[in-house]
Write a protein that holds these residues in place. Structure first.
Motif, PDB file in Angstrom:
ATOM      1  N   GLU A  10       0.810  -1.219   0.000  1.00 26.92           N
ATOM      2  CA  GLU A  10       0.000   0.000   0.000  1.00 26.92           C
ATOM      3  C   GLU A  10       0.841   1.267   0.000  1.00 26.92           C
ATOM      4  OE1 GLU A  10      -2.821  -0.091   3.147  1.00 26.92           O
ATOM      5  OE2 GLU A  10      -3.801  -1.930   2.450  1.00 26.92           O
ATOM      6  N   SER A  11       2.124   1.153   0.281  1.00 24.41           N
ATOM      7  CA  SER A  11       2.995   2.322   0.370  1.00 24.41           C
ATOM      8  C   SER A  11       4.359   1.966  -0.192  1.00 24.41           C
ATOM      9  CB  SER A  11       3.130   2.794   1.816  1.00 24.41           C
ATOM     10  OG  SER A  11       4.198   3.725   1.957  1.00 24.41           O
ATOM     11  N   TYR A  12       5.042   2.971  -0.709  1.00 26.37           N
ATOM     12  CA  TYR A  12       6.382   2.745  -1.230  1.00 26.37           C
ATOM     13  C   TYR A  12       7.355   2.321  -0.128  1.00 26.37           C
ATOM     14  CZ  TYR A  12       7.709   7.323   0.657  1.00 26.37           C
ATOM     15  OH  TYR A  12       7.970   8.383   1.484  1.00 26.37           O
ATOM     16  N   LEU A  13       6.942   2.447   1.118  1.00 27.86           N
ATOM     17  CA  LEU A  13       7.775   2.030   2.247  1.00 27.86           C
ATOM     18  C   LEU A  13       7.616   0.545   2.563  1.00 27.86           C
ATOM     19  CD1 LEU A  13       7.141   5.067   4.620  1.00 27.86           C
ATOM     20  CD2 LEU A  13       9.103   4.699   3.123  1.00 27.86           C
ATOM     21  N   ASP A  14       6.609  -0.112   1.983  1.00 25.07           N
ATOM     22  CA  ASP A  14       6.360  -1.522   2.258  1.00 25.07           C
ATOM     23  C   ASP A  14       7.483  -2.393   1.687  1.00 25.07           C
ATOM     24  OD1 ASP A  14       4.014  -0.946   3.509  1.00 25.07           O
ATOM     25  OD2 ASP A  14       2.749  -1.338   1.781  1.00 25.07           O
ATOM     26  N   THR A  15       7.747  -3.505   2.363  1.00 21.75           N
ATOM     27  CA  THR A  15       8.747  -4.446   1.866  1.00 21.75           C
ATOM     28  C   THR A  15       8.154  -5.393   0.830  1.00 21.75           C
ATOM     29  OG1 THR A  15       8.259  -5.960   3.700  1.00 21.75           O
ATOM     30  CG2 THR A  15      10.048  -4.389   4.012  1.00 21.75           C
ATOM     31  N   ILE A  16       6.841  -5.589   0.859  1.00 20.74           N
ATOM     32  CA  ILE A  16       6.207  -6.455  -0.129  1.00 20.74           C
ATOM     33  C   ILE A  16       6.040  -5.693  -1.439  1.00 20.74           C
ATOM     34  CG2 ILE A  16       5.010  -7.912   1.535  1.00 20.74           C
ATOM     35  CD1 ILE A  16       2.568  -6.257   1.230  1.00 20.74           C
ATOM     36  N   PRO A  17       5.924  -6.382  -2.583  1.00 19.66           N
ATOM     37  CA  PRO A  17       5.794  -5.690  -3.871  1.00 19.66           C
ATOM     38  C   PRO A  17       4.628  -4.704  -3.869  1.00 19.66           C
ATOM     39  CG  PRO A  17       6.182  -8.032  -4.196  1.00 19.66           C
ATOM     40  CD  PRO A  17       5.979  -7.836  -2.740  1.00 19.66           C
ATOM     41  N   LEU A  18       4.862  -3.526  -4.426  1.00 21.28           N
ATOM     42  CA  LEU A  18       3.886  -2.439  -4.406  1.00 21.28           C
ATOM     43  C   LEU A  18       2.802  -2.652  -5.455  1.00 21.28           C
ATOM     44  CD1 LEU A  18       3.227   0.389  -3.194  1.00 21.28           C
ATOM     45  CD2 LEU A  18       4.562   1.361  -5.056  1.00 21.28           C
ATOM     46  N   ARG A  19       1.560  -2.404  -5.083  1.00 18.15           N
ATOM     47  CA  ARG A  19       0.464  -2.494  -6.046  1.00 18.15           C
ATOM     48  C   ARG A  19       0.600  -1.359  -7.064  1.00 18.15           C
ATOM     49  NH1 ARG A  19      -4.597  -0.320  -2.314  1.00 18.15           N
ATOM     50  NH2 ARG A  19      -3.452   1.394  -1.354  1.00 18.15           N
ATOM     51  N   PRO A  20       0.289  -1.600  -8.337  1.00 15.51           N
ATOM     52  CA  PRO A  20       0.461  -0.593  -9.386  1.00 15.51           C
ATOM     53  C   PRO A  20      -0.757   0.320  -9.490  1.00 15.51           C
ATOM     54  CG  PRO A  20      -0.193  -2.666 -10.351  1.00 15.51           C
ATOM     55  CD  PRO A  20      -0.081  -2.909  -8.872  1.00 15.51           C
ATOM     56  N   PRO A  21      -0.578   1.519 -10.053  1.00 16.03           N
ATOM     57  CA  PRO A  21      -1.695   2.458 -10.156  1.00 16.03           C
ATOM     58  C   PRO A  21      -2.573   2.198 -11.377  1.00 16.03           C
ATOM     59  CG  PRO A  21       0.275   3.460 -11.040  1.00 16.03           C
ATOM     60  CD  PRO A  21       0.684   2.104 -10.520  1.00 16.03           C
ATOM     61  N   GLU A  22      -3.814   2.669 -11.284  1.00 16.41           N
ATOM     62  CA  GLU A  22      -4.679   2.819 -12.455  1.00 16.41           C
ATOM     63  C   GLU A  22      -4.735   4.314 -12.732  1.00 16.41           C
ATOM     64  OE1 GLU A  22      -8.465   1.010 -11.833  1.00 16.41           O
ATOM     65  OE2 GLU A  22      -7.626  -0.999 -11.493  1.00 16.41           O
ATOM     66  N   GLU A  81      11.624 -12.046  -0.731  1.00 15.87           N
ATOM     67  CA  GLU A  81      13.036 -12.141  -1.083  1.00 15.87           C
ATOM     68  C   GLU A  81      13.231 -12.807  -2.450  1.00 15.87           C
ATOM     69  OE1 GLU A  81      15.454 -10.633   0.469  1.00 15.87           O
ATOM     70  OE2 GLU A  81      13.899  -9.833   1.810  1.00 15.87           O
ATOM     71  N   LYS A  82      12.458 -13.862  -2.724  1.00 11.01           N
ATOM     72  CA  LYS A  82      12.589 -14.520  -4.017  1.00 11.01           C
ATOM     73  C   LYS A  82      12.052 -13.631  -5.135  1.00 11.01           C
ATOM     74  CE  LYS A  82      11.985 -18.928  -6.364  1.00 11.01           C
ATOM     75  NZ  LYS A  82      11.490 -20.327  -6.268  1.00 11.01           N
ATOM     76  N   PHE A  83      10.983 -12.897  -4.844  1.00  8.15           N
ATOM     77  CA  PHE A  83      10.447 -11.957  -5.827  1.00  8.15           C
ATOM     78  C   PHE A  83      11.516 -10.922  -6.191  1.00  8.15           C
ATOM     79  CE2 PHE A  83       8.408  -8.015  -7.068  1.00  8.15           C
ATOM     80  CZ  PHE A  83       7.408  -8.420  -7.936  1.00  8.15           C
ATOM     81  N   LYS A  84      12.167 -10.357  -5.187  1.00  7.81           N
ATOM     82  CA  LYS A  84      13.206  -9.357  -5.433  1.00  7.81           C
ATOM     83  C   LYS A  84      14.377  -9.955  -6.204  1.00  7.81           C
ATOM     84  CE  LYS A  84      12.241  -6.411  -1.426  1.00  7.81           C
ATOM     85  NZ  LYS A  84      12.771  -5.883  -0.141  1.00  7.81           N
ATOM     86  N   ARG A  85      14.735 -11.211  -5.854  1.00  7.85           N
ATOM     87  CA  ARG A  85      15.856 -11.849  -6.544  1.00  7.85           C
ATOM     88  C   ARG A  85      15.555 -12.040  -8.026  1.00  7.85           C
ATOM     89  NH1 ARG A  85      17.078 -16.505  -8.524  1.00  7.85           N
ATOM     90  NH2 ARG A  85      15.202 -17.537  -7.769  1.00  7.85           N
ATOM     91  N   LEU A  86      14.328 -12.474  -8.336  1.00 11.42           N
ATOM     92  CA  LEU A  86      13.956 -12.666  -9.739  1.00 11.42           C
ATOM     93  C   LEU A  86      13.943 -11.338 -10.497  1.00 11.42           C
ATOM     94  CD1 LEU A  86      11.060 -15.280  -9.363  1.00 11.42           C
ATOM     95  CD2 LEU A  86      13.386 -15.674 -10.191  1.00 11.42           C
ATOM     96  N   VAL A  87      13.464 -10.284  -9.846  1.00  9.40           N
ATOM     97  CA  VAL A  87      13.441  -8.972 -10.488  1.00  9.40           C
ATOM     98  C   VAL A  87      14.861  -8.471 -10.731  1.00  9.40           C
ATOM     99  CG1 VAL A  87      12.813  -6.552 -10.176  1.00  9.40           C
ATOM    100  CG2 VAL A  87      11.164  -8.339  -9.621  1.00  9.40           C
ATOM    101  N   GLN A  88      15.734  -8.651  -9.750  1.00 14.61           N
ATOM    102  CA  GLN A  88      17.121  -8.207  -9.904  1.00 14.61           C
ATOM    103  C   GLN A  88      17.864  -9.004 -10.964  1.00 14.61           C
ATOM    104  OE1 GLN A  88      18.752  -8.501  -5.970  1.00 14.61           O
ATOM    105  NE2 GLN A  88      17.759  -6.636  -5.224  1.00 14.61           N
TER     106      GLN A  88
END
Length: 370
Positions: free
Chosen positions: A90-102, A345-352
């Protein structure tokens, strides 16, 4: 004549030779696998860089020509869904992937439907002689990231889209032609409102509720008018796909607003800049309707400010960040999604490892006219 006895290989020699051969094969396979993986990663990065550059150019052109007037209508709205698959932050401060805007707005875009034609012409009859140019250039536009199969018809329900076979993230760009925008796609004016009253609430969600959640006439790829189309499902139809494998899409909006510290102080600038961060919904028209924003303090830190402070400001620039993951990374991320849990962590690793990020700063025109 003496018989010569030929000595055969011993079992130890055979085993040693086999071990050496196995080791050589393993080394060759390891090198080949490393080279192949490097090649796939490099080719994937080239592909994603190309797709990102094309998509980024289209977004930049659309937003540079955005029109915002202080006439009582809502001209720009940025909303955030509850979630898009794993993207739930919900916020750019969250550690989980951020939801995208419409992102919903109006602009005289160059990439838009330009002609209509009858059903007969679409079937190859009349040689398209009855094609008619659509007057005007002012269009209603919507950008959103959706989790669905890019080749299947979209649904008005995000849950149904996510259940489609081989569903994955993609960025969609929906454009309503100028004629339909003028006749069906512009909301009512709101002369005035006080915060928390009914007009305020309707203004805050004006484009999402009064346009993109309803029906409208759209023009298909053959140039045929299709009245009464559900815009919620049409916006994520295959014809509106802009870029595949977009796993992160965020925008930061820069607002110039009257500086309260400048009152009676000639050393202070008349305007200050505030930022509406990713994850914060807002609407812009006669005023900027947002709950919170932040500004950079004299010490260089982010200082949260109430939305009422920037209500009479105007949009100055937009920072866009879009991350596209390669097909190889998309396969691994699909497997991660099937697990049903959010492994940050795995999500971030795949993105990186497999992702390419495209960034743009879009400068906008000066203060909007009345």
């Amino acid at each position: 004549m003496r018989n010569r006895t030929r000595k055969a290989f011993t079992l130890v020699e055979i085993m040693a030779a086999s071990a050496i051969m196995t080791l050589i094969v393993l080394i060759v396979l390891t090198i080949a696998n490393t080279v192949l993986r490097t090649w796939n990663r490099a080719s994937g990065q080239l592909q994603t860089m190309f797709e990102g550059a094309v998509a980024g150019g289209i977004i930049k052109e659309d937003l540079e020509s955005i029109k915002i007037k202080k006439d009582g209508k809502a001209w720009l709205q940025v909303a955030y869904p509850t979630s898009v698959g794993m993207l739930t932050g919900e916020s750019y401060l969250d550690t989980i992937p951020l939801r995208p805007p419409e992102v919903m707005f109006y602009a005289p875009t160059m990439l838009r439907p330009r002609y209509t034609q009858s059903e007969m012409a679409s079937l190859g009859m009349n040689d398209g002689k009855d094609a008619v140019q659509i007057p005007g250039s002012f269009c209603a536009i919507k950008y959103q990231v959706a989790l669905k199969n890019p080749f299947m018809v979209g649904s008005g329900s995000s849950a149904e889209n996510e259940m489609q076979y081989n569903a994955f993230y993609g960025l969609y760009r929906a454009v309503i032609d100028p004629e339909s925008t003028a006749l069906e796609g512009s909301g009512p004016k709101i002369q005035g409102f006080a915060q928390n009253d009914a007009d305020y609430a309707s203004y805050e969600l004006a484009l999402q509720q009064n346009l993109w959640n309803k029906t409208c006439t759209v023009i298909n790829e053959m140039g045929v008018k299709q009245p009464g189309q559900n815009l919620r499902s049409w916006a994520v139809s295959p014809e509106n796909m802009l870029a595949m494998n977009v796993v992160d899409f965020r925008m930061t909006f820069g607002v110039f607003y009257p500086n309260p510290d400048a009152v009676g102080n000639t050393e202070e600038s008349t305007y200050d800049v505030a930022y509406i961060p990713p994850g914060m919904p807002f609407t812009i028209g006669r005023q900027i309707i947002v709950d919170n924003a932040y500004r950079i303090s004299t010490g260089g830190e982010k200082e949260m400010i109430p939305g009422t402070m920037i209500r009479d400001g105007f949009l100055s620039f937009i920072d866009i960040s879009m991350t596209i993951i390669s097909d190889t990374g998309a396969k691994e991320m699909k497997a991660l999604m099937k697990s049903g849990s959010i492994d940050t962590e795995k999500f971030k690793r795949l993105v990186q490892e497999f992702g390419t990020t495209i960034s743009r700063r879009i400068q906008l025109e000066s203060e909007p006219a009345e």
